[in-house]
Design an enzyme around this catalytic site. Sequence first.
Site, mmCIF file in Angstrom:
data_model
loop_
_atom_site.group_PDB
_atom_site.id
_atom_site.type_symbol
_atom_site.label_atom_id
_atom_site.label_comp_id
_atom_site.label_asym_id
_atom_site.label_seq_id
_atom_site.Cartn_x
_atom_site.Cartn_y
_atom_site.Cartn_z
ATOM 1 C CB CYS A 164 -37.508 34.926 -55.084
ATOM 2 S SG CYS A 164 -38.194 36.061 -54.227
ATOM 3 C CG HIS A 303 -32.016 34.717 -57.899
ATOM 4 N ND1 HIS A 303 -33.406 34.483 -58.180
ATOM 5 C CD2 HIS A 303 -32.156 35.402 -56.664
ATOM 6 C CE1 HIS A 303 -34.230 34.873 -57.258
ATOM 7 N NE2 HIS A 303 -33.683 35.360 -56.379
ATOM 8 C CD GLU A 314 -27.181 33.759 -58.861
ATOM 9 O OE1 GLU A 314 -27.625 33.116 -59.609
ATOM 10 O OE2 GLU A 314 -27.589 34.961 -58.560
ATOM 11 C CE LYS A 335 -34.914 37.529 -60.198
ATOM 12 N NZ LYS A 335 -34.203 36.416 -60.829
ATOM 13 C CG HIS A 340 -37.043 39.661 -57.956
ATOM 14 N ND1 HIS A 340 -37.613 38.365 -58.467
ATOM 15 C CD2 HIS A 340 -36.559 39.334 -56.666
ATOM 16 C CE1 HIS A 340 -37.181 37.544 -57.561
ATOM 17 N NE2 HIS A 340 -36.467 37.797 -56.581
ATOM 18 C CG PHE A 399 -37.044 36.470 -48.652
ATOM 19 C CD1 PHE A 399 -35.980 36.664 -48.968
ATOM 20 C CD2 PHE A 399 -37.952 37.267 -48.450
ATOM 21 C CE1 PHE A 399 -35.463 37.946 -49.333
ATOM 22 C CE2 PHE A 399 -37.556 38.646 -48.548
ATOM 23 C CZ PHE A 399 -36.444 39.052 -48.990
#
Length: 411
Positions: A164, A303, A314, A335, A340, A399
Site C-alpha cells: 500500500c 494513511h 499512525e 480514504k 483504500h 504490508f
Amino acid sequence: MDNRRVVITGIGAVTPLGNSAESTWEAVKAGRSGVGPLTRIDADQYPAKVAAELKEFSIEEYIERKEARKMDRFTHYALASSIMAMKDAALELDEKTALRTGVWIGSGIGGMETIENQMDVLNSRGVRRISPFFVPMIIPDMASGQVSIHFGAKAINSCSVTACASGTNSIGDAFKVIQRGDADVMISGGAEAPITRLSVAGFTANTALTTNNDATTASRPFDKNRDGFVIGEGAGIVILEEYEHAKARGAKIYAELVGYGSTGDAHHITAPAPGGEGAARAMQQAIEDAGIEKTDVGYINAHGTSTPYNDLFETMAVKTVFGDHAYKMGVSSTKSMTGHLLGAAGGIEAIFTALALKEGIMPPTINYETPDEELDLDYVANEARTAEFSYAMSNSLGFGGHNASLVLKKV
C-alpha cells in the site's frame, strides 16, 4: 552539486469519486463518499459487501479496444490517468525530450483479475488456450511499461512494489531521479485493480476488510467504531518536472515536492511496528530531506485506513515526530471517501495534498462520529476546512513493513 528542484505540473486520476482528478477533488472537498455495493464480484460469497468501485469508466475513450484487450484493468487505469496528466501538463515529447522523460508507476498487486481469469481457462480449456499476453498482463511493472511505450518516454522506466506504499514510494523514487539529474520529467504514481474474487477473499481471510455493510459509514478512519478498510480501485498520476524546465516552458505548477522518507519496520508481515516506530522515522526523514522544521508542516494526508492498528499507530507516530505541534495541524484521511486503493492510494493522495496546498483547503475525514480516547488529534472531522499552510505531508504504509512519506510545498 545542489539538488535540483522538482514541481508537479500535471495530474490525472480515475477513482471511485470520478474519472478525472478534477471531478475527484470536487467530490473530496464536498465530503462525498465513493463507497457503494460490491458489484464486480458476487457479494453473496463474502462478508464484506461494500467496495469503492469506478463508475462508468471506459478505457476505449483513451486507446483502441484491440490494444486494451492486451492489458489488465490496473494498466488501463494507469494509462488513462497518465494520458490525462500529460494533457494537463501540456507536455508532448519529441526525440530530444523523450530521452529525458521517464516513468515510475507502482502497483501493489498487479494483474490479479487476469490471473484468476486465466486460471479458469487453464482448468476448463487446457494449457493451449492460455493467452500469450498472460505474463505481460499480470506483472506489476507493466503499467509503467505501457505508459512508457504510449508516450515514447525513454528515460528510467521502473515500478515500486511496496504494497500500500507503492504509489508514494514510486513518486518519491521518481522525485530523486529528477533531483540527481537523470531525467527532467517523470510520469509517476500508482495503479490498482484489486476488486477480484481472490483478492477480496484474501483480505477477508486476514480480517482487514470492514464488515460494516452500510456503504455510507463503512469507511470511518480514526473513529472509535472503525473495523477495517473498504477496498477500492483506480489510479493517480502526477507529472514531476524539474523546476527550471517547467519554468522555461511556462508550465502551471500545482506544488513543489521537497522531501521524501522511506523506512522499513522489520517487525511483522502485516501489523505495523508498535507505536508506529517505522512510520515516525519515515516522516522524520522526509522533514529532514525537505530541510524544514517540523513546525512548518500544517497538514498531513494520513494513511488512515480505518483499521484498528493503523489509525492508532499512525496517530502515535505523528505525536512522536511532531510533539506538541501534532495538535496544531490538520490530519485527515481521504480514504474515508475513496476507500483504500492499495498501491494506487499514494498516487491519488499526493494529488489531494498538492491541491490542498494550492487551494488552501484541508480535505475532511468523513464518517467521524465517535471519538476514540487514544486518537486525539484534529482529524478535520466531516467537513473540509479553509486554512493557509505552506507545507503538507502525505503518508503511506504497507504490508511488509513499508513506510513512505512525502513533503510538498506551496508555490
